[in-house]
Design a protein around this motif. Structure first.
Motif, PDB file in Angstrom:
ATOM      1  N   THR A   1      35.273 -44.795  27.030  1.00 24.32           N
ATOM      2  CA  THR A   1      34.457 -45.264  28.142  1.00 24.32           C
ATOM      3  C   THR A   1      33.472 -44.179  28.573  1.00 24.32           C
ATOM      4  OG1 THR A   1      34.511 -46.197  30.390  1.00 24.32           O
ATOM      5  CG2 THR A   1      36.125 -44.495  29.873  1.00 24.32           C
ATOM      6  N   ASP A   2      32.305 -44.598  28.988  1.00 23.31           N
ATOM      7  CA  ASP A   2      31.253 -43.646  29.353  1.00 23.31           C
ATOM      8  C   ASP A   2      31.432 -43.085  30.750  1.00 23.31           C
ATOM      9  OD1 ASP A   2      30.025 -44.034  26.910  1.00 23.31           O
ATOM     10  OD2 ASP A   2      28.819 -45.723  27.640  1.00 23.31           O
ATOM     11  N   ASN A   3      32.177 -43.796  31.586  1.00 25.24           N
ATOM     12  CA  ASN A   3      32.335 -43.397  32.980  1.00 25.24           C
ATOM     13  C   ASN A   3      33.617 -42.596  33.146  1.00 25.24           C
ATOM     14  OD1 ASN A   3      32.634 -43.219  35.787  1.00 25.24           O
ATOM     15  ND2 ASN A   3      31.640 -45.201  36.119  1.00 25.24           N
ATOM     16  N   GLY A   4      33.498 -41.285  33.326  1.00 24.00           N
ATOM     17  CA  GLY A   4      34.670 -40.439  33.456  1.00 24.00           C
ATOM     18  C   GLY A   4      35.475 -40.729  34.703  1.00 24.00           C
TER      19      GLY A   4
ATOM     20  N   LEU B   1      43.504 -44.290  34.582  1.00 25.03           N
ATOM     21  CA  LEU B   1      44.651 -43.502  34.142  1.00 25.03           C
ATOM     22  C   LEU B   1      45.682 -43.383  35.259  1.00 25.03           C
ATOM     23  CD1 LEU B   1      45.931 -41.798  31.910  1.00 25.03           C
ATOM     24  CD2 LEU B   1      44.703 -39.817  32.820  1.00 25.03           C
ATOM     25  N   ALA B   2      45.222 -43.160  36.489  1.00 22.62           N
ATOM     26  CA  ALA B   2      46.139 -43.101  37.628  1.00 22.62           C
ATOM     27  C   ALA B   2      46.804 -44.455  37.854  1.00 22.62           C
ATOM     28  CB  ALA B   2      45.390 -42.653  38.886  1.00 22.62           C
TER      29      ALA B   2
ATOM     30  N   GLY C   1      51.142 -54.822  27.313  1.00 22.14           N
ATOM     31  CA  GLY C   1      50.143 -55.846  27.017  1.00 22.14           C
ATOM     32  C   GLY C   1      49.336 -56.220  28.237  1.00 22.14           C
ATOM     33  N   ALA C   2      50.017 -56.356  29.383  1.00 25.32           N
ATOM     34  CA  ALA C   2      49.314 -56.672  30.622  1.00 25.32           C
ATOM     35  C   ALA C   2      48.365 -55.539  31.008  1.00 25.32           C
ATOM     36  CB  ALA C   2      50.318 -56.933  31.742  1.00 25.32           C
ATOM     37  N   SER C   3      48.810 -54.302  30.818  1.00 23.98           N
ATOM     38  CA  SER C   3      47.955 -53.152  31.148  1.00 23.98           C
ATOM     39  C   SER C   3      46.710 -53.129  30.273  1.00 23.98           C
ATOM     40  CB  SER C   3      48.743 -51.855  30.975  1.00 23.98           C
ATOM     41  OG  SER C   3      49.854 -51.813  31.837  1.00 23.98           O
ATOM     42  N   LEU C   4      46.890 -53.391  28.982  1.00 31.15           N
ATOM     43  CA  LEU C   4      45.742 -53.383  28.076  1.00 31.15           C
ATOM     44  C   LEU C   4      44.735 -54.458  28.465  1.00 31.15           C
ATOM     45  CD1 LEU C   4      44.331 -52.338  25.545  1.00 31.15           C
ATOM     46  CD2 LEU C   4      45.704 -53.944  24.206  1.00 31.15           C
TER      47      LEU C   4
ATOM     48  N   ALA D   1      48.334 -47.115  22.621  1.00 31.20           N
ATOM     49  CA  ALA D   1      47.325 -46.369  21.858  1.00 31.20           C
ATOM     50  C   ALA D   1      45.949 -47.012  22.022  1.00 31.20           C
ATOM     51  CB  ALA D   1      47.719 -46.322  20.380  1.00 31.20           C
ATOM     52  N   LEU D   2      45.909 -48.338  21.981  1.00 34.34           N
ATOM     53  CA  LEU D   2      44.640 -49.035  22.191  1.00 34.34           C
ATOM     54  C   LEU D   2      44.112 -48.810  23.596  1.00 34.34           C
ATOM     55  CD1 LEU D   2      45.403 -52.437  20.404  1.00 34.34           C
ATOM     56  CD2 LEU D   2      43.935 -50.580  19.575  1.00 34.34           C
ATOM     57  N   LEU D   3      45.036 -48.792  24.571  1.00 34.88           N
ATOM     58  CA  LEU D   3      44.618 -48.540  25.961  1.00 34.88           C
ATOM     59  C   LEU D   3      44.018 -47.147  26.092  1.00 34.88           C
ATOM     60  CD1 LEU D   3      46.633 -49.537  29.108  1.00 34.88           C
ATOM     61  CD2 LEU D   3      45.651 -47.257  28.935  1.00 34.88           C
ATOM     62  N   ASN D   4      44.678 -46.148  25.496  1.00 35.03           N
ATOM     63  CA  ASN D   4      44.150 -44.781  25.552  1.00 35.03           C
ATOM     64  C   ASN D   4      42.803 -44.675  24.845  1.00 35.03           C
ATOM     65  OD1 ASN D   4      46.373 -43.796  26.983  1.00 35.03           O
ATOM     66  ND2 ASN D   4      47.526 -43.392  25.108  1.00 35.03           N
ATOM     67  N   LEU D   5      42.647 -45.434  23.761  1.00 34.16           N
ATOM     68  CA  LEU D   5      41.374 -45.427  23.053  1.00 34.16           C
ATOM     69  C   LEU D   5      40.253 -45.970  23.938  1.00 34.16           C
ATOM     70  CD1 LEU D   5      39.879 -44.930  20.386  1.00 34.16           C
ATOM     71  CD2 LEU D   5      40.465 -47.279  19.722  1.00 34.16           C
TER      72      LEU D   5
END
Length: 363
Positions: free
Chosen positions: A195-198, A205-206, A122-125, A186-190
């Motif tokens: 996101t537009d900025n790769g 992700l890191a 939750g904190a990460s999201l 799953a929401l975080l990965n979404l």
């Protein structure tokens, strides 16, 4: 068993051990933290001798007025590169360990910790949402505020899902934590995929793997304050945490408003978890392992477990970070990966031990 009998049994469990033994244990853990901190400052791509490390540190603190014999480059490495990293590791490890200790008492589950109960997810999201959308509603603390809100929401959701008929079982709590964490991840990965900025996505992700790199002295203030607040409040509430070990009915009989106490503690542990996750990313299993390890040394009384867990957690995460940045040098392994490699087998061992206890077999 009556509430009074449970309370008497709990008193026997948390009865203070010999003070001298506890003092020796605490001194040994403090010495271990000093050794790990020194190693964290000395080891790396540029090796700095421990004596030189202490010379640099004492000179920076104004305790050594002799002429420096080290190079300016080494002083920069120790003070500006490794110093903040080691301190963040100590703060994060100590904070996660005391939060795990508190959660295990609050929900009366030996498997509880921020990572397994979804608080870290939750904190990460919350933190990633701020990074991706660029929100700065709360100024410089927006990241920590969003992480706190996410951690609190996740804990409340897991607790509500696991509580049935006024009771919580270990199995329901773990399953609820896994389910909530899966949805949040799953929401975080979404968010990362849309996101537009790769480059930003790769950075985030890191970060979600947990790490102590890239920290500065200025970014340590908020995690440090959160840790001090968490330890101070939990030490004051340690007797109430001891009461919960006897069960909700026994604790209520002895005058504790269990529902209100849990609500307040959930807010506190969510605050500490959110701030630490915002600073170092989600680092799992520290809050699971360290409370059990220190209980073997100091017993079950939270007045002793909490300070011992803080010292042990700080040492463990500093040591993990040393391994993470040296074992595959010049590449660096996310420290969260190493703690998971240690915590996964420990988690399985705890599950087997708990199952044997319930079956009446040897622990």
């Amino acid at each position: 068993m009556t509430a009074l009998a449970k309370s008497s049994e709990n008193t026997a469990v948390v009865k203070p051990r010999n003070r001298a033994t506890f003092a020796v244990t605490l001194v040994a853990l403090a010495a271990l933290l000093v050794v790990c901190s020194t190693a964290g400052l000395a080891l790396g791509s540029v090796h700095v001798p421990p004596a030189e490390v202490w010379g640099i540190v004492t000179h920076a603190l104004g305790a050594d007025w002799t002429e420096p014999t080290w190079t300016r480059a080494r002083e920069t490495i120790v003070l500006d590169v490794r110093g903040p990293r080691v301190l963040l590791g100590a703060v994060t490890g100590a904070g996660l360990a005391v939060v795990g200790t508190a959660l295990q008492a609050l929900v009366r589950n030996p498997l509880a910790e921020p990572y397994l109960l979804g608080a870290s997810s939750g904190a990460s999201l919350g933190a990633v949402a701020v990074i991706v959308f660029g929100s700065s509603f709360f100024g410089t603390v927006s990241l920590s505020a969003a992480a706190f809100a996410g951690a609190l929401g996740a804990l409340v959701l897991v607790y509500a899902a696991a509580r049935t008929g006024g009771r919580i079982t270990s199995m329901r709590l773990v399953l609820a934590g896994v389910a909530v964490a899966s949805v949040l991840n799953a929401l975080l990965n979404l968010l990362l995929l849309t996101t537009d900025n790769g480059n930003e996505a790769r950075t985030v992700l890191a970060w979600t793997m947990g790490g102590l790199g890239g920290v500065s002295w200025g970014s340590l203030r908020l995690p440090g304050l959160a840790l001090l607040l968490g330890i101070a409040v939990l030490m004051v509430q340690a007797p109430n945490l001891n009461l919960l070990l006897a069960g909700e009915e026994a604790a209520a009989t002895m005058g504790l408003d269990v529902a209100r106490f849990r609500a307040r503690m959930f807010v506190l542990v969510s605050l500490v978890t959110g701030v630490l996750v915002a600073a170092a990313g989600p680092i799992g299993f520290v809050g699971l392992m360290l409370p059990h390890i220190v209980r073997l040394l100091v017993g079950g009384d939270h007045r002793r477990v909490l300070p011992a867990a803080a010292l042990g957690g700080a040492s463990f995460l500093i040591l993990s970070d040393i391994v993470a940045r040296t074992v595959t040098a010049p590449e660096e392994i996310p420290v969260g990966v190493l703690t998971a490699l240690c915590g996964g087998p420990f988690f399985l061992w705890l599950m087997r031990r708990d199952a044997r206890k319930k079956a009446g077999g040897p622990a």
